[in-house]
Scaffold this motif. Structure first.
Motif, mmCIF file in Angstrom:
data_model
loop_
_atom_site.group_PDB
_atom_site.id
_atom_site.type_symbol
_atom_site.label_atom_id
_atom_site.label_comp_id
_atom_site.label_asym_id
_atom_site.label_seq_id
_atom_site.Cartn_x
_atom_site.Cartn_y
_atom_site.Cartn_z
ATOM 1 N N LYS A 114 0.824 -1.211 0.000
ATOM 2 C CA LYS A 114 0.000 0.000 0.000
ATOM 3 C C LYS A 114 0.858 1.260 0.000
ATOM 4 O O LYS A 114 0.405 2.341 -0.351
ATOM 5 C CB LYS A 114 -0.916 0.023 1.226
ATOM 6 N N ASN A 115 2.135 1.108 0.416
ATOM 7 C CA ASN A 115 3.016 2.268 0.441
ATOM 8 C C ASN A 115 3.756 2.474 -0.874
ATOM 9 O O ASN A 115 4.546 3.393 -1.016
ATOM 10 C CB ASN A 115 4.054 2.105 1.563
ATOM 11 N N LYS A 116 3.516 1.577 -1.831
ATOM 12 C CA LYS A 116 4.183 1.676 -3.119
ATOM 13 C C LYS A 116 3.230 2.221 -4.167
ATOM 14 O O LYS A 116 2.036 1.996 -4.111
ATOM 15 C CB LYS A 116 4.697 0.289 -3.546
ATOM 16 N N GLU A 117 3.783 2.892 -5.130
ATOM 17 C CA GLU A 117 2.967 3.399 -6.227
ATOM 18 C C GLU A 117 2.519 2.232 -7.090
ATOM 19 O O GLU A 117 3.260 1.277 -7.303
ATOM 20 C CB GLU A 117 3.784 4.380 -7.095
ATOM 21 N N ASN A 118 1.306 2.295 -7.589
ATOM 22 C CA ASN A 118 0.837 1.269 -8.507
ATOM 23 C C ASN A 118 1.664 1.306 -9.777
ATOM 24 O O ASN A 118 1.988 2.370 -10.305
ATOM 25 C CB ASN A 118 -0.645 1.506 -8.876
ATOM 26 N N THR A 119 2.046 0.132 -10.276
ATOM 27 C CA THR A 119 2.793 0.071 -11.526
ATOM 28 C C THR A 119 1.889 0.391 -12.700
ATOM 29 O O THR A 119 2.349 0.728 -13.779
ATOM 30 C CB THR A 119 3.412 -1.329 -11.706
ATOM 31 N N LEU A 120 0.590 0.271 -12.497
ATOM 32 C CA LEU A 120 -0.376 0.599 -13.534
ATOM 33 C C LEU A 120 -1.550 1.290 -12.871
ATOM 34 O O LEU A 120 -2.072 0.816 -11.881
ATOM 35 C CB LEU A 120 -0.840 -0.680 -14.242
ATOM 36 N N SER A 121 -1.929 2.415 -13.402
ATOM 37 C CA SER A 121 -3.028 3.150 -12.790
ATOM 38 C C SER A 121 -3.924 3.710 -13.882
ATOM 39 O O SER A 121 -3.452 4.244 -14.885
ATOM 40 C CB SER A 121 -2.478 4.294 -11.925
ATOM 41 N N PHE A 122 -5.223 3.555 -13.693
ATOM 42 C CA PHE A 122 -6.170 4.097 -14.662
ATOM 43 C C PHE A 122 -7.448 4.473 -13.946
ATOM 44 O O PHE A 122 -7.697 4.085 -12.809
ATOM 45 C CB PHE A 122 -6.442 3.102 -15.795
ATOM 46 N N SER A 123 -8.264 5.246 -14.618
ATOM 47 C CA SER A 123 -9.474 5.805 -14.021
ATOM 48 C C SER A 123 -10.477 4.720 -13.653
ATOM 49 O O SER A 123 -10.630 3.722 -14.357
ATOM 50 C CB SER A 123 -10.115 6.780 -15.004
ATOM 51 N N ARG A 124 -11.186 4.959 -12.549
ATOM 52 C CA ARG A 124 -12.256 4.051 -12.168
ATOM 53 C C ARG A 124 -13.434 4.137 -13.134
ATOM 54 O O ARG A 124 -14.255 3.225 -13.198
ATOM 55 C CB ARG A 124 -12.729 4.367 -10.743
ATOM 56 N N ASN A 125 -13.520 5.209 -13.880
ATOM 57 C CA ASN A 125 -14.623 5.374 -14.816
ATOM 58 C C ASN A 125 -14.498 4.484 -16.049
ATOM 59 O O ASN A 125 -15.422 4.423 -16.867
ATOM 60 C CB ASN A 125 -14.722 6.834 -15.261
ATOM 61 N N ILE A 126 -13.365 3.809 -16.190
ATOM 62 C CA ILE A 126 -13.185 2.949 -17.359
ATOM 63 C C ILE A 126 -14.220 1.822 -17.391
ATOM 64 O O ILE A 126 -14.583 1.318 -18.444
ATOM 65 C CB ILE A 126 -11.747 2.375 -17.399
ATOM 66 N N ILE A 175 -3.442 -11.871 -9.192
ATOM 67 C CA ILE A 175 -2.089 -11.339 -9.383
ATOM 68 C C ILE A 175 -2.142 -9.867 -9.794
ATOM 69 O O ILE A 175 -1.347 -9.040 -9.333
ATOM 70 C CB ILE A 175 -1.336 -12.170 -10.436
ATOM 71 N N PHE A 176 -3.098 -9.534 -10.664
ATOM 72 C CA PHE A 176 -3.265 -8.141 -11.109
ATOM 73 C C PHE A 176 -3.566 -7.238 -9.920
ATOM 74 O O PHE A 176 -2.952 -6.172 -9.751
ATOM 75 C CB PHE A 176 -4.385 -8.083 -12.138
ATOM 76 N N ASP A 177 -4.505 -7.658 -9.081
ATOM 77 C CA ASP A 177 -4.865 -6.859 -7.909
ATOM 78 C C ASP A 177 -3.737 -6.807 -6.887
ATOM 79 O O ASP A 177 -3.564 -5.800 -6.192
ATOM 80 C CB ASP A 177 -6.115 -7.433 -7.246
ATOM 81 N N LEU A 178 -2.967 -7.874 -6.793
ATOM 82 C CA LEU A 178 -1.913 -7.954 -5.782
ATOM 83 C C LEU A 178 -0.716 -7.084 -6.131
ATOM 84 O O LEU A 178 -0.224 -6.314 -5.304
ATOM 85 C CB LEU A 178 -1.461 -9.404 -5.612
ATOM 86 N N SER A 180 -0.300 -5.010 -9.120
ATOM 87 C CA SER A 180 -0.382 -3.864 -9.999
ATOM 88 C C SER A 180 -1.360 -2.805 -9.516
ATOM 89 O O SER A 180 -0.970 -1.694 -9.174
ATOM 90 C CB SER A 180 -0.767 -4.321 -11.412
ATOM 91 N N GLN A 181 -2.630 -3.138 -9.494
ATOM 92 C CA GLN A 181 -3.659 -2.146 -9.197
ATOM 93 C C GLN A 181 -4.524 -2.615 -8.034
ATOM 94 O O GLN A 181 -5.169 -3.645 -8.119
ATOM 95 C CB GLN A 181 -4.546 -1.913 -10.416
ATOM 96 N N LYS A 182 -4.552 -1.863 -6.947
ATOM 97 C CA LYS A 182 -5.378 -2.213 -5.805
ATOM 98 C C LYS A 182 -6.845 -2.217 -6.220
ATOM 99 O O LYS A 182 -7.340 -1.257 -6.799
ATOM 100 C CB LYS A 182 -5.157 -1.208 -4.675
#
Length: 275
Positions: A114-126, A175-178, A180-182
């Motif tokens: 949780k203290n690390k930046e996501n390696t992939l981030s995109f809008s929740r509106n997608i 794995i994606f949630d763990l 890359s993206q919370k």
């Protein structure tokens, strides 16, 4: 021990209900019970109460299928529940994929991801764009596009009939949630979650925040899968009117000061916003 059960009372209740629902489908298929038939997209309870997922039915409509009267009745039953009562209740209290994504989120917290930046981030509106894409593809290919690949259906069929390659799809989401993206799948991509959010924006059961009790520990932000709905925390007493709220009640459980509670809130009060 009693403090543990109280702290996780909603979490335990959600897992119990998910297990009961999936177990009922499994046993009904195994022993031919008439208590429930079908799947999480379309079912008949006790042989006469239809339940049909509105998003799945809309896909079939765009695919050119004729919607029967019993399916339409099932859609109306679900629309009433989502629209008037539950909102995204399905996402946290029924959907089996929620177990996968919440497990990944819990491990992220334990490993301090949780203290690390996501390696992939995109809008929740997608996810709302995925709704449109799903309906377009359903129209083009004459089939329910999301239903063909839905991890919800994969998990449901796997529990009842046994997993094949479906394990790989669910593991990919984990794995994606763990890493890359919370809450990447449920909080950003899943079109069903977005569709149910639109339906249940003004559902009557809401979580409300009392700023007078808030001690600004911000623990709620660590566990909430849709943190944008917590914009009022530590600022003002407010009804959580965000359609994205999945009613998981984790904010209630982790808030030691009792600043959150479940309440029945009328539409007029939701439009006004404050308590």
């Amino acid at each position: 021990m009693s403090n543990f059960f109280f702290r996780y009372r909603y979490y335990i209740a959600r897992r119990a209900i998910q297990t009961l629902i999936l177990g009922t489908y499994f046993l009904a298929n195994l022993y031919g019970w008439s208590v429930v038939s079908g799947n999480l997209s379309s079912s008949v309870i006790f042989g006469f109460i239809p339940l049909s997922d509105p998003f799945a039915t809309l896909q079939m409509f765009f695919a050119g299928a004729v919607v029967s009267a019993d399916v339409l009745m099932g859609v109306l039953v679900v629309l009433f529940f989502y629209g008037a009562v539950g909102g995204r209740f399905f996402c946290s209290w029924v959907c089996p994929v929620n177990i996968v994504t919440e497990s990944a989120a819990a491990i992220r917290r334990k490993l301090w991801f949780k203290n690390k930046e996501n390696t992939l981030s995109f809008s929740r509106n997608i996810r709302y764009w995925f709704i449109a894409v799903t309906l377009i593809l359903s129209f083009i290919f004459s089939l329910g596009a999301f239903e063909m690949i839905s991890p919800i259906g994969i998990a449901h069929r796997g529990i009842i009939f046994g997993f094949g390659f479906g394990w790989f799809f669910l593991m990919a989401i984990f794995i994606f949630d763990l890493f890359s993206q919370k809450y990447g799948w449920c909080g950003h991509i899943c079109p069903l979650g977005g569709f149910n959010a639109a339906i249940g924006k003004y559902s009557l059961i809401k979580v409300v925040h009392d700023a007078n009790k808030c001690v600004r520990s911000l623990e709620c932000f660590l566990v909430c899968p849709e943190v944008e709905v917590l914009e009022m925390v530590s600022k003002k007493s407010h009804v959580i009117t965000g359609a994205a709220c999945i009613k998981c009640a984790r904010c209630i459980e982790v808030c030691e000061s009792g600043a959150f509670q479940v309440s029945i809130v009328g539409i007029a009060k939701q439009l006004k916003g404050s308590l």
